[in-house]
Scaffold this active site. Structure first.
Site, PDB file in Angstrom:
ATOM      1  N   SER A  39       0.799  -1.234   0.000  1.00 43.68           N
ATOM      2  CA  SER A  39       0.000   0.000   0.000  1.00 43.68           C
ATOM      3  C   SER A  39       0.832   1.285   0.000  1.00 43.68           C
ATOM      4  CB  SER A  39      -0.937   0.016   1.211  1.00 43.68           C
ATOM      5  OG  SER A  39      -0.209   0.296   2.383  1.00 43.68           O
ATOM      6  N   THR A  90      -2.657  -6.194  -1.424  1.00 45.75           N
ATOM      7  CA  THR A  90      -3.471  -5.476  -0.444  1.00 45.75           C
ATOM      8  C   THR A  90      -4.947  -5.540  -0.844  1.00 45.75           C
ATOM      9  OG1 THR A  90      -3.227  -3.448  -1.733  1.00 45.75           O
ATOM     10  CG2 THR A  90      -1.662  -3.781   0.055  1.00 45.75           C
ATOM     11  N   ASP A 110     -23.985  -0.174   5.526  1.00 46.13           N
ATOM     12  CA  ASP A 110     -23.315  -0.211   4.220  1.00 46.13           C
ATOM     13  C   ASP A 110     -24.357   0.105   3.152  1.00 46.13           C
ATOM     14  OD1 ASP A 110     -22.013  -0.910   1.796  1.00 46.13           O
ATOM     15  OD2 ASP A 110     -20.668  -2.272   2.867  1.00 46.13           O
ATOM     16  N   ARG A 160      -8.627   3.334   6.852  1.00 47.61           N
ATOM     17  CA  ARG A 160      -7.687   4.351   6.392  1.00 47.61           C
ATOM     18  C   ARG A 160      -7.803   5.552   7.326  1.00 47.61           C
ATOM     19  NH1 ARG A 160      -5.473   0.817   4.135  1.00 47.61           N
ATOM     20  NH2 ARG A 160      -5.031   0.550   1.914  1.00 47.61           N
ATOM     21  N   ASP A 197      -5.435   2.017  14.326  1.00 48.42           N
ATOM     22  CA  ASP A 197      -4.369   1.295  13.631  1.00 48.42           C
ATOM     23  C   ASP A 197      -3.896   2.098  12.425  1.00 48.42           C
ATOM     24  OD1 ASP A 197      -2.766  -1.086  12.940  1.00 48.42           O
ATOM     25  OD2 ASP A 197      -4.126  -1.225  11.223  1.00 48.42           O
ATOM     26  N   GLU A 219      -0.080   9.147   7.278  1.00 43.59           N
ATOM     27  CA  GLU A 219       0.962   8.121   7.436  1.00 43.59           C
ATOM     28  C   GLU A 219       2.073   8.368   6.414  1.00 43.59           C
ATOM     29  OE1 GLU A 219      -0.579   4.111   7.180  1.00 43.59           O
ATOM     30  OE2 GLU A 219      -2.193   4.544   8.600  1.00 43.59           O
ATOM     31  N   HIS A 241      -0.611   0.512  11.523  1.00 41.78           N
ATOM     32  CA  HIS A 241      -1.226  -0.023  10.299  1.00 41.78           C
ATOM     33  C   HIS A 241      -0.833  -1.491  10.109  1.00 41.78           C
ATOM     34  CE1 HIS A 241      -2.574   1.098   5.930  1.00 41.78           C
ATOM     35  NE2 HIS A 241      -2.865  -0.170   6.202  1.00 41.78           N
ATOM     36  N   GLY A 255      -3.958  -5.886   9.401  1.00 42.24           N
ATOM     37  CA  GLY A 255      -4.051  -6.988   8.431  1.00 42.24           C
ATOM     38  C   GLY A 255      -2.823  -7.872   8.405  1.00 42.24           C
ATOM     39  N   TYR A 256      -1.880  -7.644   9.340  1.00 37.43           N
ATOM     40  CA  TYR A 256      -0.583  -8.321   9.256  1.00 37.43           C
ATOM     41  C   TYR A 256      -0.523  -9.672   9.957  1.00 37.43           C
ATOM     42  CZ  TYR A 256       2.250  -4.623   7.079  1.00 37.43           C
ATOM     43  OH  TYR A 256       2.818  -3.737   6.195  1.00 37.43           O
TER      44      TYR A 256
HETATM   45  N1  LIG Z   1      -5.333  -1.655   8.605  1.00 34.51           N
HETATM   46  C1  LIG Z   1      -5.095  -2.603   7.742  1.00 34.51           C
HETATM   47  O1  LIG Z   1      -4.112  -3.313   7.875  1.00 34.51           O
HETATM   48  C2  LIG Z   1      -6.042  -2.851   6.604  1.00 34.51           C
HETATM   49  C3  LIG Z   1      -6.836  -1.856   6.091  1.00 34.51           C
HETATM   50  N2  LIG Z   1      -7.709  -2.100   5.075  1.00 34.51           N
HETATM   51  C4  LIG Z   1      -8.569  -1.022   4.584  1.00 34.51           C
HETATM   52  O2  LIG Z   1      -9.924  -1.370   4.856  1.00 34.51           O
HETATM   53  C5  LIG Z   1     -10.700  -1.075   3.714  1.00 34.51           C
HETATM   54  C6  LIG Z   1     -11.865  -2.026   3.669  1.00 34.51           C
HETATM   55  O3  LIG Z   1     -11.390  -3.331   3.368  1.00 34.51           O
HETATM   56  P1  LIG Z   1     -12.402  -4.484   2.889  1.00 34.51           P
HETATM   57  O4  LIG Z   1     -13.443  -4.683   3.917  1.00 34.51           O
HETATM   58  O5  LIG Z   1     -11.621  -5.649   2.519  1.00 34.51           O
HETATM   59  O6  LIG Z   1     -13.005  -3.824   1.591  1.00 34.51           O
HETATM   60  P2  LIG Z   1     -14.338  -4.199   0.848  1.00 34.51           P
HETATM   61  O7  LIG Z   1     -14.294  -3.515  -0.456  1.00 34.51           O
HETATM   62  O8  LIG Z   1     -14.556  -5.669   0.874  1.00 34.51           O
HETATM   63  O9  LIG Z   1     -15.474  -3.554   1.790  1.00 34.51           O
HETATM   64  C7  LIG Z   1     -15.653  -2.179   1.957  1.00 34.51           C
HETATM   65  C8  LIG Z   1     -17.126  -1.929   2.137  1.00 34.51           C
HETATM   66  O10 LIG Z   1     -17.310  -0.565   2.489  1.00 34.51           O
HETATM   67  C9  LIG Z   1     -18.556  -0.178   1.894  1.00 34.51           C
HETATM   68  N3  LIG Z   1     -18.645   1.275   1.840  1.00 34.51           N
HETATM   69  C10 LIG Z   1     -18.087   2.129   0.972  1.00 34.51           C
HETATM   70  N4  LIG Z   1     -18.419   3.398   1.283  1.00 34.51           N
HETATM   71  C11 LIG Z   1     -19.209   3.339   2.382  1.00 34.51           C
HETATM   72  C12 LIG Z   1     -19.864   4.314   3.174  1.00 34.51           C
HETATM   73  N5  LIG Z   1     -19.781   5.607   2.905  1.00 34.51           N
HETATM   74  N6  LIG Z   1     -20.558   3.881   4.251  1.00 34.51           N
HETATM   75  C13 LIG Z   1     -20.648   2.571   4.562  1.00 34.51           C
HETATM   76  N7  LIG Z   1     -20.086   1.603   3.810  1.00 34.51           N
HETATM   77  C14 LIG Z   1     -19.355   1.988   2.749  1.00 34.51           C
HETATM   78  C15 LIG Z   1     -18.558  -0.839   0.533  1.00 34.51           C
HETATM   79  O11 LIG Z   1     -19.862  -0.941   0.001  1.00 34.51           O
HETATM   80  C16 LIG Z   1     -17.951  -2.195   0.860  1.00 34.51           C
HETATM   81  O12 LIG Z   1     -18.931  -3.152   1.135  1.00 34.51           O
HETATM   82  C17 LIG Z   1      -9.732  -1.215   2.523  1.00 34.51           C
HETATM   83  O13 LIG Z   1     -10.149  -0.433   1.438  1.00 34.51           O
HETATM   84  C18 LIG Z   1      -8.447  -0.748   3.099  1.00 34.51           C
HETATM   85  O14 LIG Z   1      -8.341   0.635   2.868  1.00 34.51           O
HETATM   86  C19 LIG Z   1      -7.858  -3.360   4.584  1.00 34.51           C
HETATM   87  C20 LIG Z   1      -7.098  -4.383   5.054  1.00 34.51           C
HETATM   88  C21 LIG Z   1      -6.091  -4.191   6.066  1.00 34.51           C
HETATM   89  O1  LIG Z   2      -4.753  -4.436   2.411  1.00 33.16           O
HETATM   90  C1  LIG Z   2      -4.768  -3.212   2.681  1.00 33.16           C
HETATM   91  O2  LIG Z   2      -5.471  -2.387   2.102  1.00 33.16           O
HETATM   92  C2  LIG Z   2      -3.918  -2.733   3.771  1.00 33.16           C
HETATM   93  O3  LIG Z   2      -4.142  -1.717   4.336  1.00 33.16           O
HETATM   94  C3  LIG Z   2      -2.716  -3.562   4.092  1.00 33.16           C
HETATM   95  O4  LIG Z   2      -2.879  -4.339   5.208  1.00 33.16           O
HETATM   96  C4  LIG Z   2      -1.565  -2.637   4.262  1.00 33.16           C
HETATM   97  O5  LIG Z   2      -0.387  -3.343   4.274  1.00 33.16           O
HETATM   98  P1  LIG Z   2       0.865  -2.845   3.423  1.00 33.16           P
HETATM   99  O6  LIG Z   2       0.558  -3.091   1.996  1.00 33.16           O
HETATM  100  O7  LIG Z   2       1.035  -1.374   3.633  1.00 33.16           O
HETATM  101  O8  LIG Z   2       2.001  -3.652   3.920  1.00 33.16           O
END
Ligand SMILES: NC(=O)C1=CN([C@@H]2O[C@H](COP(=O)(O)OP(=O)(O)OC[C@H]3O[C@@H](n4cnc5c(N)ncnc54)[C@H](O)[C@@H]3O)[C@@H](O)[C@H]2O)C=CC1
Ligand SMILES: O=C(O)C(=O)[C@H](O)COP(=O)(O)O
EC number: 1.1.1.290
Length: 380
Positions: A45, A67, A147, A209, A233, A238, A255, A258-259
């Protein structure tokens, strides 16, 4: 063939050595010069993949991001160039779901209260939000989902509005992508106005985010609302979170929600499968063979675990307190945020641990506790 890959992407060598020569790079500092002769670019990311980075990479035939989020990728430009792109949706959803569950158990312990009995509002019911809901429901908590996009698409689950979540939930956990435009934009979704509406004693969790919450407004509101409790987180700006915010947060991590080792391996593996498809070659490696065995192979637990016992069990796979302590010590040092992420000791997912529940009462062999642990994701 040449693959340029982020050095923080585990298992790249194990999966791609047979396909190409691999050059590992610092993803945050990647330059156009390092990419110009690449056939394949694999990022995380922290790398902005845009025209400036890849316009001279004339041989590029695939870009992959291990990611869920894609906000760092100019997909329009890739499409214009006809370069196939894949991210790894769902790869780290279980890790994020378990992170939220463990973090809430930790917060309850820290505040000398119970998580049990609380109502949780999940904003964004995609992969990570659903995974969090699964853990929280497995523990018997009431979960409300917001959602509007999924709702409009006809997802059969029950949904509520964000206003209802704010009005009724004890805990709000954010799981939306960052979007800057449109009806459902999420940039500063929790601005000064929304933050002011939070009920007394709300717990707010952000592991999607940083910019979904106006961090400056959060600092301001926390000056007068010590009842609000925060688990962050992800951070606005960042790798440089606002230093004044950190002491106001109950659990602070860099952050890494997801790790999990499984989540990171899944991300790389999904790109491996996709690249094989693009190159029309057989994907003959297996994900299971990549993962090391877990140091606690099999454990027995007594029936009737208390919340505190459950937290002790969770800490075997991931002790969030370590990341929180390291974060507070190092986040503001030069490159500290990225170093914390790079050196994060990979945690495992609940499924790595096999649990046998010893029933106190022989008649209740198939007991509630066993079902709950299985629904949380522990192996049996
Ligand atoms: N901290 C970390 O390590 C991680 C962070 N992330 C972040 O989390 C985000 C979500 O990940 P996933 O759940 O896998 O994505 P996803 O795409 O499966 O789910 C996101 C959901 O949010 C909904 N959405 C969009 N705008 C909205 C709003 N205004 N109000 C309510 N719902 C809304 C969408 O309809 C969708 O169902 C990613 O885009 C990424 O930025 C993801 C994985 C790890
Ligand atoms: O999958 C995402 O989206 C995430 O936020 C990841 O967990 C972030 O991990 P890095 O790609 O920054 O290592």
């Amino acid at each position: 063939m040449k693959i340029v890959a982020d050095e923080n992407m585990p298992y790249v060598e194990a999966l791609f050595t047979d396909i190409a020569d691999i050059t590992l790079v610092n993803g945050r500092k990647l330059t156009a010069n390092q990419v110009k002769d690449a056939d394949v670019l694999l990022v995380r990311s922290v790398t902005k993949v845009n025209q400036a980075l890849i316009q001279d990479a004339t041989k590029l035939k695939f870009v992959g991001s291990a990611t869920i989020g894609t906000d760092h990728i100019d997909t329009d430009y890739l499409a214009l160039r006809g370069i196939p792109f894949s991210n790894a949706p769902g790869c780290n959803a279980t890790a994020v779901g378990e992170f939220v569950f463990i973090a809430l158990l930790e917060l309850a312990k820290k505040l000398q209260t119970q998580l049990k009995g609380k109502t949780i509002g999940i904003v964004g019911a995609g992969n990570t939000g659903t995974a969090a809901a699964k853990c929280l429901q497995a523990y018997g908590l009431k979960v409300m989902l917001c959602d509007p996009i999924k709702q409009a698409q006809g997802d059969p689950r029950e949904f509520v509005s964000l206003d209802e979540i704010i009005a009724k939930a004890d805990v709000i956990s954010l799981h939306v992508p960052i979007t800057k435009t449109g009806e459902h934009k999420t940039w500063y979704m929790f601005d000064e106005h929304r933050l002011a509406q939070l009920r007394p004693n709300t717990w707010l969790v952000n592991c999607c985010r940083g910019e979904v919450i106006d961090n400056r407004a959060l600092i301001n509101i926390k000056q007068t609302r010590s009842d609000l409790k925060l688990i962050l987180d992800v951070w606005q700006g960042e790798p440089n979170p606002m230093a004044e915010l950190v002491p106001l947060v109950e659990f602070a991590t860099p952050h890494i929600a997801g790790y999990s080792l499984e989540g990171k391996a899944r991300g790389t593996f999904m790109l491996y499968e996709k690249l094989c498809e693009v190159l029309a070659i057989e994907a003959n490696k297996s994900l299971v063979n990549l993962l090391p065995s877990f140091q606690f192979n099999q454990l027995s637990a007594n029936d009737g675990l208390s919340e505190s016992d459950l937290l002790k069990l969770c800490r075997l796979v991931f002790d969030l307190r370590d990341d929180d302590a390291l974060f507070r010590q190092y986040f503001s040092t030069p490159e500290g945020f990225d170093a914390l992420r790079k050196q994060h000791t990979h945690r495992r997912e609940f499924s790595a641990l096999s649990l046998k529940v010893m029933a106190n009462d022989a008649k209740s062999a198939s007991n509630h506790c066993e079902k709950m642990l299985s629904a949380l994701g522990f192996s049996q």
